[in-house]
Design an enzyme around this catalytic site. Sequence first.
Site, short mmCIF file in Angstrom:
data_model
loop_
_atom_site.label_atom_id
_atom_site.label_comp_id
_atom_site.label_asym_id
_atom_site.label_seq_id
_atom_site.Cartn_x
_atom_site.Cartn_y
_atom_site.Cartn_z
N ASP A 52 159.10 29.71 113.08
CA ASP A 52 159.98 28.95 113.97
C ASP A 52 160.21 29.70 115.26
O ASP A 52 160.25 29.12 116.34
CB ASP A 52 161.33 28.68 113.28
N ASP A 84 158.28 31.97 116.77
CA ASP A 84 157.10 31.93 117.64
C ASP A 84 156.91 30.55 118.24
O ASP A 84 156.51 30.41 119.40
CB ASP A 84 155.86 32.33 116.84
N GLU A 93 177.60 21.16 112.54
CA GLU A 93 177.22 20.97 111.15
C GLU A 93 176.01 21.85 110.84
O GLU A 93 175.22 22.16 111.74
CB GLU A 93 176.88 19.51 110.87
N LYS A 132 172.40 23.11 110.03
CA LYS A 132 171.07 22.57 110.26
C LYS A 132 170.23 22.81 109.00
O LYS A 132 169.80 23.92 108.73
CB LYS A 132 170.41 23.24 111.47
N ASP A 166 167.26 23.05 106.46
CA ASP A 166 165.83 23.33 106.60
C ASP A 166 165.07 22.50 105.57
O ASP A 166 164.79 22.94 104.46
CB ASP A 166 165.58 24.82 106.38
N GLU A 193 168.32 14.62 105.88
CA GLU A 193 167.34 15.65 105.55
C GLU A 193 167.15 15.72 104.04
O GLU A 193 168.11 15.81 103.28
CB GLU A 193 167.85 17.00 106.05
N TYR A 251 173.22 12.51 108.01
CA TYR A 251 173.94 13.05 109.17
C TYR A 251 173.82 12.19 110.43
O TYR A 251 174.42 12.48 111.44
CB TYR A 251 173.46 14.47 109.49
N LYS A 265 176.89 18.59 118.43
CA LYS A 265 176.76 17.24 119.00
C LYS A 265 178.08 16.85 119.68
O LYS A 265 179.15 17.09 119.10
CB LYS A 265 176.45 16.21 117.91
N LYS A 267 170.42 28.28 116.72
CA LYS A 267 169.65 28.91 115.65
C LYS A 267 170.30 30.23 115.21
O LYS A 267 170.88 30.95 116.01
CB LYS A 267 168.22 29.18 116.12
N CYS A 272 134.94 45.45 116.22
CA CYS A 272 135.41 44.67 115.08
C CYS A 272 135.25 45.48 113.80
O CYS A 272 134.14 45.98 113.52
CB CYS A 272 134.62 43.37 114.99
N CYS A 301 132.40 43.53 111.47
CA CYS A 301 130.98 43.42 111.79
C CYS A 301 130.49 44.45 112.80
O CYS A 301 129.28 44.55 113.03
CB CYS A 301 130.65 42.01 112.29
N CYS A 347 136.94 39.88 118.55
CA CYS A 347 135.58 40.25 118.17
C CYS A 347 134.61 39.30 118.86
O CYS A 347 134.82 38.08 118.89
CB CYS A 347 135.43 40.15 116.66
N CYS A 407 129.90 37.15 112.63
CA CYS A 407 130.87 38.03 111.99
C CYS A 407 131.30 37.39 110.68
O CYS A 407 131.85 36.28 110.68
CB CYS A 407 132.07 38.25 112.90
#
Length: 700
Positions: free
Chosen positions: A30, A32, A109, A111, A113, A167, A219, A283, A307, A412, A415, A430, A436
């Site tokens: 999440d 990233d 509220e 969140k 998952d 959810e 919700y 909200k 978050k 690499c 290889c 590589c 490879c």
Amino acid sequence: MSRERHAELTDLLSRAETAYHRDDEPIMSDADYDAGRAELRALEAADPSLSSERPVGAAPAEGFAKIRLAKPMLSLANTFSEDEVAAFLQAVRRDLGLASGDPLRVCAEPKIDGLSLNLRYEDGYLVQASTRGDGSVGEDVTANARTIMDIPWRLPGAPAVLEVRGEVYMSHADFRALNMRQAERGGKTFANPRNAAAGSLRQLDPEVTRERALSFFAYAWGECSEPLGATQTEAVARLAALGFPTNPLMGVAEDAAGLTALYRAIHEHRPDLGYDIDGVVLKIDDLALQEELGFRSTTPRWATAWKFPAETAWTTLLAIDIGVGRTGVLAPVARLNPVTVGGVVVSNATLHNAAYIAGLDGDGQPIRGGRDIRVGDRVQVYRAGDVIPKIADVDLAHRPAHAVPFVFPGHCPACGSEAVRLEGEAAHRCTGGMGCGAQLVEKLKYIAGRDVFDIRGLGDTQIEQFSDLGWLGGPGDLFTLPIPTIATLEGWGETSARKLGEAIEAAKKQPLDRVILAFGIPLVGETVSRLLARHFGSWSCFDAAMDRLAAGDAAVEAEILGIEGIGPIILASLARAMRQPAERDAIRTLAAALDIADVQAPAAADAPLSGKIIVFTGSLVRMTRDEAEARAEALGARTAGSVSKKTTLLVAGPGAGSKAAKAAELGIETIDEEAWMRLAGLEAEPAAGTERGLFDEPQP
């Protein structure tokens, strides 16, 4: 460079959304994903001609009927700090014309998952249940939803039409019990409760869903024939009165300090809840104010998700190993003394790239105070987005005297090919391509997967099995597997082997853009593959051009750079692949095994939309974005992802944002979806006097 990076990010995030929302197998954390979205927004802010407006989600999977949602299910913007929450409130006050001292009630509220679900009731009876899908079109999981004890089949006293949104999740206890049963049966175990819940809800057999003990929190709501209340909290209380479980931790505050207190209280309860949450949703409570604030292109202005920070622990770094991914990226992995982080035992963590290990970001600026990471270090580990473990910091006070800086390999490890760092990228790759062995197996999984050739029955496990048997020396070997011999292997039989053979035979027929995509060339994703296929038209023309490109022909380089949407970095990546003998041979062998369809010739000059450049934006309701673009191109138009001076028509659905504003600024004709349906010949003209405005709601 920004345009190429934008295309790369858009492709990466699109694949991540498909993996998360449709396939229930996340390919990135999440954190990233959030970072990628933030970088995308920054690129678009710097260059308004770039745009990737789309709701978060993925097209429905095959095997489920499609349901077009009466109202789109949009995503939420994210915040990560008290300062960002204060900025959210400030923006809301500014848009509403409120002074800093004016009261503004905001509800908070947990969140959950899990997996979003839309339940449609008509005359008090559950008639339809749909996953979120791509936000406009979801999967019909009605039979499965009816097996969930928390979801009532009948709602006495409900509005005539009521869509309840919430959810689906799995408790920790039910998750552990499921994995125990799966292990005893020799079946697939799940990585976390969210994946287990999503996989359980999206079973073709509802009886499988029934035995997996799913739960549900309501919700929100979609289409509703009468108001549920004047505020968010009143409406949720009405849902509770109708018989839906709602979260007891929901609360209301009137300022940033009050919201922070609610956030901290929910975070404090997190370890004891018995189910996963990854933040707090804020909200604006007053529904009239929500309506006044409205929406951005893909998110509401009246809500945000705050978050949680990742949980951390300290341990010792035992070794740094280098893995090789499908596109040749050398991926450093930290081998750790096992440690528990957030209830999960962690023994490996990603180290991203050479710069990250050295204590630098992608721009060469210090991170962690410039502290590098060395084998033997005491390191702080966290689970980014509560999924992928990463290293946050290093304790220099405990660094062993023998610890030395890590030297990233120039070749690499699999290889021996040279490892290079492409312009604009932090990772080393590589250059061996399909020559490879480490890349080959991953590329074969990619080629056979749902997003490329979709060879049913040839999943990751089967490819690894056949590779171990020595049957897969290159991608062309996927189409020459010994089906009679496979039928004799343990776990196979005549029927399953025959079906695999039929799937392989069917997969031999591929359009040119899918074939180019199958090569797995870095930066050449779906969009670039489509551009190349449209330009060259046939495999023979494309192959001949690649020969010239490999030879350094300046004319073909200029030709490819002349394709709108392809720049020097993508060209360099394409040329690098074509100059690798093993890669080129593997590509030709794969192509020789296929029946490659030429790209349909451009429509005649007298086609209805010939010469027009059309951009679609907002949430289309009557058809998917891909369907709309395909229809436009069949009628002679070209489609584009962003508005520019060359654009001749913008088709704008609800939630249209910057593209609509840009089109208005440039004086570009803009129509709504109903007008587009008529223009495309998919709907009759309305009777005189019934023409609707751009965003008018359909009349009852």
